[in-house]
Design an enzyme around this catalytic site. Structure first.
Site, short mmCIF file in Angstrom:
data_model
loop_
_atom_site.label_atom_id
_atom_site.label_comp_id
_atom_site.label_asym_id
_atom_site.label_seq_id
_atom_site.Cartn_x
_atom_site.Cartn_y
_atom_site.Cartn_z
N SER A 133 -23.21 40.33 -44.25
CA SER A 133 -24.10 41.23 -43.53
C SER A 133 -24.75 40.43 -42.42
CB SER A 133 -25.17 41.78 -44.48
OG SER A 133 -26.25 42.36 -43.78
N TYR A 146 -31.27 41.04 -51.27
CA TYR A 146 -30.10 41.28 -50.44
C TYR A 146 -29.79 40.07 -49.56
CZ TYR A 146 -26.78 43.93 -47.60
OH TYR A 146 -25.64 44.37 -46.97
#
Length: 234
Positions: A133, A146
């Site tokens: 990401s 995350y």
């Protein structure tokens, strides 16, 4: 001097999280290119796609599910680890189990499936595409789980590429935000605003196909794919 390198054809590609979002877009792209997609997910993919249902937070179950999937479709020539979850909020407010589940799915689930798939990818001289990401490049508030998991996926992928050089291709995909269900169910503060520019997951899936079809001896080590107006990078 004329190059003798030719792109690989798409064979059987295992896709984690292939029932929705980027994973589903990769499934569609693989099928459209003449390959055979096969899915590991908690939810069944569209009809006609080989799959095994599994909770990827359980590493033992993930490895077992990969073997079951190989029994169905044969040795894969590609693996795309698109499964991922999040738990938004300040560290002090997120339940420990919820926080650690993000790491188990995003990192440990990725590692477990890659580990189980490696013998087959070595046989086929295949390629693994791990999915990180833009939050593997910088940390943001209220996303500690995350960011920690995706930073770790990036480090894992770099080390894996060095370890498997010449045997299995390793590409790290760093996608920006996409129009997927990933943001569904979040409170308003953790959803993209009305003016946010998000990418079409089909475009990102196209980049994945480019990585999977590199000629033997050529690899894309890392690629950043995002909407032109993406705000999470640089």
């Amino acid at each position: 001097m004329t190059s003798t390198l030719t792109p690989r054809t798409i064979g059987t590609v295992v896709v984690t999280g292939g029932s929705s979002g980027l994973g589903a877009a990769v499934v569609e792209a693989v099928a459209a290119a003449g390959g055979t997609p096969a899915v590991l997910d908690r939810v069944a993919p569209r009809d006609g796609v080989a799959h095994v249902l599994v909770d990827l937070s359980d590493s033992t179950a993930a490895a077992r599910a990969l073997e079951e999937l190989v029994d169905q479709v044969g040795a894969p020539s590609g693996l795309v680890t698109a499964a991922g979850i999040d738990a938004c909020g300040p560290l002090s407010k997120i339940d420990t189990e919820d926080w650690e589940r993000v790491v188990r799915v995003n990192l440990f689930g990725t590692v477990a499936v890659v580990r189980a798939c490696l013998p087959y990818l070595e046989q086929t001289n295949g390629t693994v595409v791990t999915v990180a990401s833009t939050l593997a490049l910088r940390g943001v508030s209220d996303a500690t789980a995350y960011c920690a998991s995706k930073f770790a996926v990036r480090g894992f992928s770099q080390a894996l590429a060095a370890e498997l050089a010449g045997r299995v291709g390793v590409t790290l995909l760093v996608p920006g935000g996409m129009h997927t269900p990933f943001f569904d169910g979040r409170s308003e503060q953790y959803r993209p605003g009305p003016d946010a520019q998000l990418n079409d997951p089909a475009a990102t899936a196209g980049a994945v196909l480019t990585a999977l079809t590199q000629p033997v001896g050529s690899e894309i080590r890392e690629m950043l794919v995002m909407a032109s107006g993406e705000s999470s990078w640089p």
